[in-house]
Write a protein that holds these residues in place. Sequence first.
Motif, PDB file in Angstrom:
ATOM      1  N   GLU A  34       1.061  -8.868  -2.064  1.00 48.29           N
ATOM      2  CA  GLU A  34       1.621  -8.760  -3.412  1.00 48.29           C
ATOM      3  C   GLU A  34       2.747  -7.732  -3.436  1.00 48.29           C
ATOM      4  OE1 GLU A  34       0.556 -10.509  -6.175  1.00 48.29           O
ATOM      5  OE2 GLU A  34      -0.776 -11.607  -4.833  1.00 48.29           O
ATOM      6  N   GLU A  35       3.774  -8.015  -4.234  1.00 44.71           N
ATOM      7  CA  GLU A  35       4.861  -7.053  -4.431  1.00 44.71           C
ATOM      8  C   GLU A  35       4.490  -6.090  -5.547  1.00 44.71           C
ATOM      9  OE1 GLU A  35       9.164  -8.883  -3.295  1.00 44.71           O
ATOM     10  OE2 GLU A  35       8.511  -9.041  -5.352  1.00 44.71           O
ATOM     11  N   SER A  36       4.785  -4.823  -5.310  1.00 43.58           N
ATOM     12  CA  SER A  36       4.569  -3.822  -6.361  1.00 43.58           C
ATOM     13  C   SER A  36       5.597  -2.716  -6.201  1.00 43.58           C
ATOM     14  CB  SER A  36       3.153  -3.250  -6.278  1.00 43.58           C
ATOM     15  OG  SER A  36       2.979  -2.571  -5.055  1.00 43.58           O
ATOM     16  N   ASN A  37       5.614  -1.801  -7.139  1.00 40.39           N
ATOM     17  CA  ASN A  37       6.522  -0.655  -7.095  1.00 40.39           C
ATOM     18  C   ASN A  37       7.959  -1.081  -6.832  1.00 40.39           C
ATOM     19  OD1 ASN A  37       4.319   1.078  -7.451  1.00 40.39           O
ATOM     20  ND2 ASN A  37       3.965   1.166  -5.263  1.00 40.39           N
ATOM     21  N   VAL A  38       8.451  -1.980  -7.634  1.00 45.74           N
ATOM     22  CA  VAL A  38       9.811  -2.479  -7.459  1.00 45.74           C
ATOM     23  C   VAL A  38      10.808  -1.454  -7.983  1.00 45.74           C
ATOM     24  CG1 VAL A  38      11.435  -4.291  -8.101  1.00 45.74           C
ATOM     25  CG2 VAL A  38       9.066  -4.875  -7.594  1.00 45.74           C
TER      26      VAL A  38
END
Length: 70
Positions: A34-38
């Motif tokens: 999962e992508e986070s902290n963009v």
Amino acid sequence: MRFNSTTFRIDPTPRRADGEYMAHARISCLADGEESNVYMSGDLAAFDARDDAIRFAKEWAVAWLDARYG
């Protein structure tokens, strides 16, 4: 590049504006698929050549990551 490249993703895709390519970087952290902290850099600089904008954005993003996580 000292940070773990499997942890971070850099998207240096420039945008086109007024006949120039605007360099900017989208940096995200990958965890469990999962992508986070963009983080979005905003416009960094304008270039006539798309490849120059991409190179500049990548170099900027690597330096930004090294300063924080290196």
